[in-house]
Motif scaffolding. Structure first.
Motif, PDB file in Angstrom:
ATOM      1  N   LEU C  48       0.746  -1.105  -0.036  1.00 41.28           N
ATOM      2  CA  LEU C  48      -0.058  -0.077   0.151  1.00 41.28           C
ATOM      3  C   LEU C  48       0.942   1.200  -0.087  1.00 41.28           C
ATOM      4  O   LEU C  48       0.930   1.764  -1.147  1.00 41.28           O
ATOM      5  N   ARG C  49       1.586   1.479   1.121  1.00 41.34           N
ATOM      6  CA  ARG C  49       2.559   2.594   1.262  1.00 41.34           C
ATOM      7  C   ARG C  49       3.430   2.695   0.059  1.00 41.34           C
ATOM      8  O   ARG C  49       3.553   3.869  -0.404  1.00 41.34           O
ATOM      9  N   THR C  50       4.203   1.723  -0.192  1.00 46.14           N
ATOM     10  CA  THR C  50       5.368   1.493  -1.002  1.00 46.14           C
ATOM     11  C   THR C  50       4.824   1.872  -2.290  1.00 46.14           C
ATOM     12  O   THR C  50       5.261   2.669  -3.192  1.00 46.14           O
ATOM     13  N   ARG C  51       3.560   1.280  -2.682  1.00 46.65           N
ATOM     14  CA  ARG C  51       2.827   1.382  -4.011  1.00 46.65           C
ATOM     15  C   ARG C  51       2.555   2.801  -4.275  1.00 46.65           C
ATOM     16  O   ARG C  51       2.971   3.286  -5.346  1.00 46.65           O
ATOM     17  N   GLU C 142      11.534  -3.336  -0.846  1.00 44.16           N
ATOM     18  CA  GLU C 142      11.441  -4.468   0.191  1.00 44.16           C
ATOM     19  C   GLU C 142      11.921  -5.971  -0.442  1.00 44.16           C
ATOM     20  O   GLU C 142      11.098  -6.146  -1.225  1.00 44.16           O
ATOM     21  N   SER C 143      13.027  -6.139   0.013  1.00 48.84           N
ATOM     22  CA  SER C 143      13.461  -7.411  -0.782  1.00 48.84           C
ATOM     23  C   SER C 143      13.194  -8.564   0.440  1.00 48.84           C
ATOM     24  O   SER C 143      12.965  -8.260   1.618  1.00 48.84           O
ATOM     25  N   ALA C 144      13.759  -9.708   0.334  1.00 54.93           N
ATOM     26  CA  ALA C 144      14.028 -10.714   1.424  1.00 54.93           C
ATOM     27  C   ALA C 144      14.560  -9.961   2.664  1.00 54.93           C
ATOM     28  O   ALA C 144      14.147 -10.546   3.845  1.00 54.93           O
ATOM     29  N   THR C 145      15.885  -9.267   2.411  1.00 59.06           N
ATOM     30  CA  THR C 145      16.369  -9.131   3.733  1.00 59.06           C
ATOM     31  C   THR C 145      16.551  -7.588   4.056  1.00 59.06           C
ATOM     32  O   THR C 145      17.028  -7.101   5.214  1.00 59.06           O
ATOM     33  N   GLY C 146      15.813  -6.554   3.449  1.00 60.06           N
ATOM     34  CA  GLY C 146      16.120  -5.329   3.538  1.00 60.06           C
ATOM     35  C   GLY C 146      14.856  -4.478   2.875  1.00 60.06           C
ATOM     36  O   GLY C 146      14.179  -4.819   2.033  1.00 60.06           O
ATOM     37  N   HIS C 147      14.758  -3.313   3.597  1.00 62.92           N
ATOM     38  CA  HIS C 147      13.652  -2.289   3.192  1.00 62.92           C
ATOM     39  C   HIS C 147      14.149  -1.051   3.388  1.00 62.92           C
ATOM     40  O   HIS C 147      13.731  -0.112   4.184  1.00 62.92           O
ATOM     41  N   PRO C 148      15.141  -0.790   2.450  1.00 61.98           N
ATOM     42  CA  PRO C 148      16.224   0.306   2.729  1.00 61.98           C
ATOM     43  C   PRO C 148      15.152   1.982   2.374  1.00 61.98           C
ATOM     44  O   PRO C 148      15.603   2.831   2.936  1.00 61.98           O
ATOM     45  N   LEU C 149      14.051   1.806   1.691  1.00 62.39           N
ATOM     46  CA  LEU C 149      13.333   3.146   1.600  1.00 62.39           C
ATOM     47  C   LEU C 149      12.826   3.234   2.924  1.00 62.39           C
ATOM     48  O   LEU C 149      12.433   4.388   3.152  1.00 62.39           O
ATOM     49  N   GLN C 150      12.502   2.297   3.505  1.00 63.42           N
ATOM     50  CA  GLN C 150      11.542   2.317   4.740  1.00 63.42           C
ATOM     51  C   GLN C 150      12.616   2.989   5.905  1.00 63.42           C
ATOM     52  O   GLN C 150      12.631   3.874   6.749  1.00 63.42           O
ATOM     53  N   GLY C 151      13.952   2.174   5.695  1.00 59.88           N
ATOM     54  CA  GLY C 151      15.182   2.508   6.723  1.00 59.88           C
ATOM     55  C   GLY C 151      15.214   3.951   6.732  1.00 59.88           C
ATOM     56  O   GLY C 151      15.611   4.665   7.626  1.00 59.88           O
ATOM     57  N   PHE C 152      15.524   4.512   5.378  1.00 60.75           N
ATOM     58  CA  PHE C 152      15.947   5.713   5.270  1.00 60.75           C
ATOM     59  C   PHE C 152      15.047   6.968   5.788  1.00 60.75           C
ATOM     60  O   PHE C 152      15.183   7.719   6.330  1.00 60.75           O
ATOM     61  N   THR C 153      13.636   6.499   5.457  1.00 63.15           N
ATOM     62  CA  THR C 153      12.460   7.103   5.864  1.00 63.15           C
ATOM     63  C   THR C 153      12.472   7.556   7.406  1.00 63.15           C
ATOM     64  O   THR C 153      12.153   8.379   7.846  1.00 63.15           O
ATOM     65  N   LEU C 289       4.310   8.718  15.516  1.00 61.31           N
ATOM     66  CA  LEU C 289       4.900   9.096  14.476  1.00 61.31           C
ATOM     67  C   LEU C 289       4.560   8.499  13.167  1.00 61.31           C
ATOM     68  O   LEU C 289       4.869   8.688  12.137  1.00 61.31           O
ATOM     69  N   VAL C 290       3.575   7.476  13.243  1.00 58.99           N
ATOM     70  CA  VAL C 290       3.327   6.385  12.243  1.00 58.99           C
ATOM     71  C   VAL C 290       2.886   7.224  10.879  1.00 58.99           C
ATOM     72  O   VAL C 290       3.354   6.579   9.716  1.00 58.99           O
ATOM     73  N   ILE C 291       2.070   8.105  10.839  1.00 63.00           N
ATOM     74  CA  ILE C 291       1.457   8.992   9.629  1.00 63.00           C
ATOM     75  C   ILE C 291       2.734   9.676   9.196  1.00 63.00           C
ATOM     76  O   ILE C 291       2.657   9.666   7.912  1.00 63.00           O
ATOM     77  N   GLU C 292       3.424  10.271  10.007  1.00 60.34           N
ATOM     78  CA  GLU C 292       4.449  11.080   9.361  1.00 60.34           C
ATOM     79  C   GLU C 292       5.481  10.323   8.886  1.00 60.34           C
ATOM     80  O   GLU C 292       6.159  10.810   7.686  1.00 60.34           O
ATOM     81  N   GLN C 293       5.621   8.969   9.317  1.00 58.90           N
ATOM     82  CA  GLN C 293       6.622   8.077   8.726  1.00 58.90           C
ATOM     83  C   GLN C 293       6.072   7.812   7.509  1.00 58.90           C
ATOM     84  O   GLN C 293       6.886   7.680   6.334  1.00 58.90           O
ATOM     85  N   ALA C 294       4.881   7.621   7.262  1.00 61.11           N
ATOM     86  CA  ALA C 294       4.070   7.240   5.846  1.00 61.11           C
ATOM     87  C   ALA C 294       4.413   8.508   4.926  1.00 61.11           C
ATOM     88  O   ALA C 294       4.802   8.144   3.870  1.00 61.11           O
ATOM     89  N   ASN C 295       4.202   9.609   5.533  1.00 57.38           N
ATOM     90  CA  ASN C 295       4.381  10.708   4.616  1.00 57.38           C
ATOM     91  C   ASN C 295       5.984  10.890   4.226  1.00 57.38           C
ATOM     92  O   ASN C 295       5.969  11.077   3.100  1.00 57.38           O
ATOM     93  N   ASN C 296       6.735  10.572   4.884  1.00 61.82           N
ATOM     94  CA  ASN C 296       8.231  10.662   4.664  1.00 61.82           C
ATOM     95  C   ASN C 296       8.689   9.492   3.607  1.00 61.82           C
ATOM     96  O   ASN C 296       9.634   9.931   2.991  1.00 61.82           O
ATOM     97  N   ARG C 297       8.111   8.539   3.493  1.00 60.10           N
ATOM     98  CA  ARG C 297       8.170   7.662   2.219  1.00 60.10           C
ATOM     99  C   ARG C 297       8.108   8.124   1.052  1.00 60.10           C
ATOM    100  O   ARG C 297       9.135   7.760   0.204  1.00 60.10           O
ATOM    101  N   THR C 298       7.316   9.021   0.814  1.00 60.34           N
ATOM    102  CA  THR C 298       7.455   9.997  -0.497  1.00 60.34           C
ATOM    103  C   THR C 298       8.828  10.679  -0.926  1.00 60.34           C
ATOM    104  O   THR C 298       9.354  10.461  -1.788  1.00 60.34           O
TER     105      THR C 298
END
Lengths: 314, 314, 314
Positions: C48-51, C142-153, C289-298
């Protein structure tokens, strides 16, 4: 107007119709209005006309449409408050709606009724949750109890085909093998009640729509009587409201035929089951307005989006 | 050209190839041509190359692509005339095609054959219905009996790799575990018949393609003989045409190997099953043109869309 | 930077954070950068978020996003080398990745782990195959061992909420009924190790993450002790790494409550199961902070795409 969730959000149906007709004449006039704005289209259910016409409407305004089939593409959504989410739902609507609001300037939602839980359907669980938890405007692309983009489309279509005299418009139930929602019939009823038309409903006994919606609209249980001198016959199946969501009648005598239609125009929101709801001879004749209705879906959606965009802080 | 449904819609394959090569050199030259026009891509079946390359082609012309997976996103479609629709189909193609025409300037359709009902497949039930009931141009993204975007792509690819002499092109059947359509083989055959090449077909007995399509093209049942002195070997499985849709032969000796290929170039439309249709050594070598073929899909589609747009009333 | 597949691709996290904050202030500043460039988003799994955020990020840069659900829309993909493809897979990743590279300027891929085959997951079979066989840059969604877009967010979000002092950040495991991947926990750990924060992890015994990732980060098996004086509590379930992919503990005492949180900020990548991972009172409070995290994904995705575009030959 912030949200567009019901026909009641139309302040003046005649001026809306006039504005929609202007958009239809010049669809790209406002292509700068939605530039760099995103419309999220969230589908919990199947869609053809709504899916395509709402995207087209967004493109005509310069918006970027993003489509998501919620069930297949994303996560199972939870709508109950306070629940312990250890079952099949992975995300609560509180988060989902707030999150989608971060990426979309307007969210359009399609979510059909259960047809088994009247209270839940009447509470408009999904649509209301989006209204409550999203921070951006919501557009109803057919909810449990209403389909106001269709209802306004139908008002627009009737206005385009109305001659001098005040027309008689009949909403007639027709048979169907499956239990169908009341949404289209409800929104059409509400739209006609706002128009300067003579509006009546025909349906078998046990199929009266929600009386809070029909109000003092005349309901016939005799189709022939209702159809007399009709100018527009809007045909639609719906399941019983009283015996909620049940199919109690599939009497083929309620199917619309060329003979019954007479000189009236035939309308239906589509998809329509041929030779169940209406015979081929009607759909294949010049009396049918169904393709024009489908075309008007674009301009109905475009007007709604335009009004929301004009009302939004930029 | 109104529609593009078959290789026969190409009036002059050499000038088409020349135009496609120009598009490939400067893909964005005509980006104003499709501005504010919409291409609807309707998929009744899976697609990777066609899905992406046709969208890319539309974007290169400035068009807005709208993708719909008909089966999952919309309603079950009925194609039979006069039927009483009280079964699993909810919408007739008559309405669906006319409705989509309201939102899209061009409709591209993918609909595979049944491979069980030869007559239905040869009537091109789905594609013909769109041609008949849509009011806008139709592009074939692979139908029951043809894949003309692929066929033209292949002609373009061969032209790019042809040296001075007239090349020998062999279409060779290869084994596969499933019953596959004849569409790619048919369109490739038709494209080669229009080109200045020596074209022959190799397939096991019982696998001759529709004789109305192969015409006087030489067919070998001995692969080795056919491959002699080949410059291009186009490999593809298809099910039996004679014993319609049946898998009668899975002989691994028909798989293409590096040894069999010799100095020829290897072609396949993809997806390809490695070590069933062709061995790894071929695909992983410089003799393989499959990725270049995939690349050319964009320019083949772009030329088709360009010709349709140029021919449409604006 | 060619690809963005892991937090290790961030050369200087502080300058990245600064650049992402600038994009957030002026998201459309670089709208010419991606003009006529295409981002392919390939989903092997739900999103959802990533898409939505990755599409939004692409649009903010003027790119055209093309979305494909690989499993439903295209063909079953084969990842093993040298296999005889006579089973359920119809296309090899070698061809698929090379082909998609013909149509997209950047390919973003989501492919979850098996959680049953540790070796395959750690080899990042899908993501590595795209890196190996695609000819364009790859972004890990998001791969088997990492989700670096999330990590940087998450690093960006923490930076926005950090006051003068060096904050204490706790990554705490929480219970869940299903076996979940380690990707988010891994990338968050790697991001925090690059930040100027005091970072510790809390999880039950038997749930230590891959020691090659945690390195010398302090791991507590006592949640209360770990949470002491925390400024940010990042909560996430993961399955056992040691006893790979197993759910060995669903102890509700590890759920995060308002009391446990104290004055810290609550973070989660979403989707989150309410009253399983965390109680309603936390999510519905200003501490979340979850909604702000989602916003920062962009803006995280936008920075990654921007850096890749700036680094690409035009």
């Amino acid at each position: 107007m912030k949200h567009y969730t019901s026909i009641h959000d139309i302040d003046n149906i005649n001026s809306w119709i006039e504005e929609a007709r202007q958009l239809k004449e010049n669809p790209l006039k406002h292509i700068e209005l939605g530039k760099n704005k995103t419309l999220g289209l969230l589908f919990f259910n199947s869609s053809l006309r709504t899916r395509l016409s709402t995207q087209k409407a967004a493109l005509n305004l310069g918006m970027n449409p993003i489509v998501m089939n919620v069930s297949g593409d994303a996560w199972g959504l939870e709508f109950e408050d306070g629940t312990v989410m250890n079952g099949s739902t992975a995300e609560h609507i509180k988060e989902a709606a707030a999150v989608v609001s971060q990426y979309c300037d307007i969210i359009a939602v399609r979510a059909f009724p259960t047809l088994t839980d009247k209270e839940k359907d009447e509470s408009e669980q999904v649509l209301s949750a989006f209204q409550k938890y999203a921070s951006v405007p919501i557009v109803n692309m057919e909810s449990a109890t209403g389909h106001p983009l269709q209802g306004f489309t139908d008002a627009l279509t009737i206005s385009e085909h109305t001659l001098a005299k005040k027309p008689k418009v009949v909403l007639s139930w027709a048979p169907h093998i499956k239990a169908l929602p009341h949404a289209v019939a409800n929104s059409f009823t509400q739209a006609m009640q706002k128009m300067d038309v003579e509006f009546v409903i025909a349906n078998p006994e046990g199929y009266d729509l929600n009386p809070e919606i029909t109000g003092d609209t005349k309901i016939y249980h005799n189709q022939e009587e209702a159809l007399k001198d009709a100018d527009f016959v809007y045909v639609k199946n719906w399941s019983s409201y009283e015996d909620y969501g049940k199919v109690k009648n599939t009497d083929p005598n309620w199917m619309i035929t060329k003979e019954k239609l007479g000189n009236a125009k035939f309308m239906h929101c589509l998809p329509v089951r041929r030779n169940v709801i209406v015979e081929d001879a009607v759909l294949d004749s010049d009396s049918s307005l169904v393709i024009e209705q489908a075309n008007n879906r674009t301009y109905a959606a475009q007007l709604v989006l335009k009004k929301i965009l004009e009302n939004s802080p930029s």
